[in-house]
Design a protein around this motif. Structure first.
Motif, PDB file in Angstrom:
ATOM      1  N   GLN A   1      34.631  33.642  45.207  1.00 45.54           N
ATOM      2  CA  GLN A   1      33.882  34.158  44.063  1.00 45.54           C
ATOM      3  C   GLN A   1      32.673  33.255  43.855  1.00 45.54           C
ATOM      4  OE1 GLN A   1      36.878  33.859  41.053  1.00 45.54           O
ATOM      5  NE2 GLN A   1      38.220  35.486  41.671  1.00 45.54           N
TER       6      GLN A   1
ATOM      7  N   SER B   1      28.401  38.714  29.833  1.00 45.90           N
ATOM      8  CA  SER B   1      29.747  37.970  30.319  1.00 45.90           C
ATOM      9  C   SER B   1      30.984  38.097  29.248  1.00 45.90           C
ATOM     10  CB  SER B   1      29.339  36.476  30.403  1.00 45.90           C
ATOM     11  OG  SER B   1      29.023  35.968  28.887  1.00 45.90           O
ATOM     12  N   ASP B   2      31.912  37.268  29.433  1.00 44.60           N
ATOM     13  CA  ASP B   2      32.866  37.351  28.854  1.00 44.60           C
ATOM     14  C   ASP B   2      32.716  37.428  27.041  1.00 44.60           C
ATOM     15  OD1 ASP B   2      34.893  38.255  30.601  1.00 44.60           O
ATOM     16  OD2 ASP B   2      35.039  35.899  31.276  1.00 44.60           O
TER      17      ASP B   2
ATOM     18  N   ARG C   1      30.399  30.315  26.915  1.00 42.83           N
ATOM     19  CA  ARG C   1      30.907  31.570  27.556  1.00 42.83           C
ATOM     20  C   ARG C   1      29.574  32.398  27.789  1.00 42.83           C
ATOM     21  NH1 ARG C   1      35.396  33.286  23.624  1.00 42.83           N
ATOM     22  NH2 ARG C   1      33.819  31.818  22.325  1.00 42.83           N
TER      23      ARG C   1
ATOM     24  N   LYS D   1      31.350  36.158  33.929  1.00 38.72           N
ATOM     25  CA  LYS D   1      32.642  36.669  33.582  1.00 38.72           C
ATOM     26  C   LYS D   1      33.696  36.098  34.495  1.00 38.72           C
ATOM     27  CE  LYS D   1      31.751  41.398  31.925  1.00 38.72           C
ATOM     28  NZ  LYS D   1      31.855  42.824  32.270  1.00 38.72           N
ATOM     29  N   LYS D   2      34.939  35.449  34.216  1.00 41.09           N
ATOM     30  CA  LYS D   2      35.765  35.235  34.921  1.00 41.09           C
ATOM     31  C   LYS D   2      36.055  36.254  36.148  1.00 41.09           C
ATOM     32  CE  LYS D   2      40.200  32.833  35.131  1.00 41.09           C
ATOM     33  NZ  LYS D   2      41.214  32.403  34.110  1.00 41.09           N
ATOM     34  N   GLY D   3      35.883  35.850  37.429  1.00 40.87           N
ATOM     35  CA  GLY D   3      36.190  36.424  38.544  1.00 40.87           C
ATOM     36  C   GLY D   3      34.933  37.105  39.186  1.00 40.87           C
TER      37      GLY D   3
ATOM     38  N   ASN E   1      32.076  31.664  40.291  1.00 37.10           N
ATOM     39  CA  ASN E   1      32.763  30.722  39.761  1.00 37.10           C
ATOM     40  C   ASN E   1      31.667  29.269  39.422  1.00 37.10           C
ATOM     41  OD1 ASN E   1      32.626  29.639  42.259  1.00 37.10           O
ATOM     42  ND2 ASN E   1      34.912  30.186  42.387  1.00 37.10           N
TER      43      ASN E   1
ATOM     44  N   ASP F   1      36.243  25.486  38.774  1.00 36.69           N
ATOM     45  CA  ASP F   1      35.252  26.788  38.311  1.00 36.69           C
ATOM     46  C   ASP F   1      34.435  26.383  37.037  1.00 36.69           C
ATOM     47  OD1 ASP F   1      36.420  27.934  40.714  1.00 36.69           O
ATOM     48  OD2 ASP F   1      37.303  29.336  39.740  1.00 36.69           O
TER      49      ASP F   1
ATOM     50  N   GLN G   1      34.181  28.510  34.735  1.00 37.17           N
ATOM     51  CA  GLN G   1      35.174  29.167  33.722  1.00 37.17           C
ATOM     52  C   GLN G   1      36.197  28.393  33.088  1.00 37.17           C
ATOM     53  OE1 GLN G   1      33.933  30.609  36.558  1.00 37.17           O
ATOM     54  NE2 GLN G   1      32.648  32.103  35.969  1.00 37.17           N
ATOM     55  N   GLU G   2      36.602  27.353  34.093  1.00 41.80           N
ATOM     56  CA  GLU G   2      37.900  26.601  33.898  1.00 41.80           C
ATOM     57  C   GLU G   2      37.743  25.321  33.443  1.00 41.80           C
ATOM     58  OE1 GLU G   2      40.696  28.036  34.387  1.00 41.80           O
ATOM     59  OE2 GLU G   2      39.935  29.992  35.138  1.00 41.80           O
TER      60      GLU G   2
END
Length: 568
Positions: A166, A432-433, A492, A497-499, A502, A546, A548-549
């Motif tokens: 990713q 995105s998310d 965010r 987006k997550k996935g 990253n 990542d 996102q994390e």
């Protein structure tokens, strides 16, 4: 025997050649912790922050000039609230003030003669400046850091992004130059790296229904400007005097529409379309005789393209000074004063520097197609300025004013004094998310992971030009909604987006609706988001995470330590 020896020699020479080719290919691959594509204001600030956090970093700039719009004509800083600007963004404006405190930098004007516009006496920063001053300040800030800069390198948008799982591993330019990185930042106005990396994005206008907004989509609820007043919900400003005929031969629809007017209606109010708010060049003009390049008629000048301009003046029933009750009473421009008898000149009124409707293909266009769009905007604007200065159908009062001005000899690389940077007010926007919307701008929804404040009103320039039910020409798309407090922008909204990816951050083409982006899209905010994006990238490298994390609490702590302002 000779045949075998010959074959053996060919084999050896081939191996040597392949070895050199492999060596050459490897020599073109450069490794960094953070790779930034786009030397805009956001990209520069992201690089400075990356360097200060101890990371190796490169800015890859597709042109020969850094700074984007900040060094490309937008010297009248759109802010909304100066107290919302912190970190390296504010540091830049403080450095601008120091630059102008040096008497040697006042060449064409005495400091006391400059009416400082948005500047207030006693402030620690200065908010108006020449493009050349911004460029010098940026170069000084970069030279104090460990930052590599690669000029004239454009991403291979067909196959220039290599990903593993990713994450992006490397990006390759059209030249063949390849840049490996642990983290990547797309700081372009177009979002080319984001798009090529397969991240979800959009462009154009969403419907109001999609995100529960009221100012998105088509905005054609317009009833006309009279000499007494304007009556409308939106498109109040930057529209035509009532009664401007749209046809080549007045009153004869069969003669065809004048240039740049669409066939059919503008669409249904509040509905989605792929229209893009208009672009223009933020002209840097001067009235100093020694530094002025007079306006000239472009070779491809077509008088018919300015017929609506002539008719708009001719539609006035009284003195032309009474045409409008806002802005300049004579000339269709906002001519904001910059130091050294220069300006930041922007669009105003129904027919002005905005080339309405002629940029809708730009976000997805090829490089060649974009270059044609840019050149077309330039020739249109050159023709406009020549018409305003010298065309006999323009009122003499207007010609007398405009002909005193011209482009500057000492600002840009082009001999004609025009810049290369077109004002890309909006292109692609990441999805995105978390999508920033009108509700965020108005404080109805407040994010809990802020990485910047935005403070400007929701602002969209016109999108298209059409014929209304009365048979007159109108512009559609203008929204100017002000009057709300600074509001936070979500972390965010600057990461995919997550996935999806990253190790990519997007501080310019942020995840937002068209109308929310109309507030976010200001250079100081892009700088702030660039610093926040770089901070997140550095912390993610440190923690091997990542983006996102990443622990937001850790990110917030670092941002506050670096004087970012996250709450109003």
């Amino acid at each position: 025997m000779m045949y075998s020896l010959k074959n053996f020699l060919i084999f050896i020479l081939t191996i040597i050649a392949l070895s050199f080719m492999q060596f050459d290919a490897q020599s073109q691959i450069k490794d960094y912790d953070i790779v930034i594509y786009g030397g805009t204001s956001a990209g520069i600030v992201a690089a400075i922050q990356s360097s200060r956090m101890g990371k190796s970093v490169v800015i890859i700039e597709p042109t020969s000039r850094l700074g984007g719009l900040t060094t490309g004509g937008l010297g009248a800083t759109d802010i909304g609230n100066k107290q919302a600007i912190g970190g390296i963004s504010r540091e830049f404006y403080q450095n601008i003030k120091r630059y102008y405190e040096n008497p040697e930098n006042w060449v064409w004007q005495k400091p006391d003669d400059y009416q400082q516009g948005g500047n207030t006496k006693g402030e620690d920063a200065m908010w108006t400046f020449e493009p050349s001053a911004a460029l010098k300040v940026y170069h000084e800030m970069i030279s104090a850091e460990k930052i590599d800069v690669a000029y004239n390198q454009r991403l291979n948008r067909e196959a220039g992004v290599k990903k593993q799982r990713q994450g992006i591993t490397e990006i390759t330019m059209e030249s063949g130059e390849t840049y490996r990185g642990k983290m990547f930042i797309d700081a372009t106005y177009e979002g080319d790296l984001m798009a090529t990396a397969g991240v979800t994005y959009t462009y154009g206008r969403e419907s109001n229904k999609e995100y529960g907004e009221t100012l998105n989509g088509v905005q054609a609820n317009y009833y006309g400007i009279t000499l007494e007043k304007a009556v409308s919900n939106n498109s109040i400003h930057h529209n035509f005097i009532t009664g401007v005929d749209p046809y080549v031969v007045k009153g004869e629809p069969e003669s065809g529409l004048l240039p740049f007017i669409i066939e059919g209606g503008p669409g249904i109010d509040g509905h989605a379309d792929k229209g893009i708010q208009a672009y223009c060049f933020r002209m840097t003009l001067t009235d100093h005789p020694e530094n002025r390049i007079p306006f000239t008629k472009p070779e491809n000048y077509n008088e018919l393209e300015y017929e609506l301009l002539f008719r708009n003046y001719e539609a006035a029933q009284g003195p032309i000074e009474e045409m409008y009750h806002y802005g300049d009473p004579l000339v269709p421009w906002i001519n904001s004063a910059m130091p050294n008898r220069k300006t930041d000149t922007n669009n105003q009124k129904g027919f002005s520097t905005d080339f309405i409707g002629q940029n809708h293909d730009y976000p997805e266009a090829s490089y060649l197609e974009r270059e044609k769009i840019v050149e077309r905007h330039r020739s249109y604007q050159q023709g406009l300025m020549w018409s305003l200065a010298y065309h006999p159908r323009i009122p003499k009062k207007v010609r007398d004013v405009v002909s005193q001005w011209g482009t500057c000899k000492d600002e840009y690389e082009r001999e004609d004094g025009w810049q290369q940077q077109l004002y890309i007010r909006e292109a692609r926007r990441m999805v995105s998310d978390y999508v920033m919307t009108q509700k965020n701008c108005e404080g109805i929804e407040i994010v809990d992971d802020p990485v910047s404040l935005a403070a400007y009103g929701m602002d969209s320039h016109q999108v298209q030009r059409y014929v209304d039910a009365n048979g007159y020409v109108q512009n559609e798309g203008n929204v100017e909604a002000h009057g709300f407090s600074p509001y936070p922008i979500s972390y965010r909204s600057i990461i995919p987006k997550k996935g999806e990816c990253n190790n990519l951050l997007v501080p310019v083409c942020v995840s937002s609706t068209h109308i929310a982006f109309g507030s976010i899209r200001m250079e100081p905010v892009f700088m702030i988001l660039g610093q926040s994006a770089a901070t997140a990238a550095c912390l993610s490298i440190n923690d091997q995470l990542d983006v996102q994390e990443l622990d937001y609490a850790k990110l917030k702590e670092q941002l506050l330590k670096d004087k970012q302002i996250l709450i109003k």
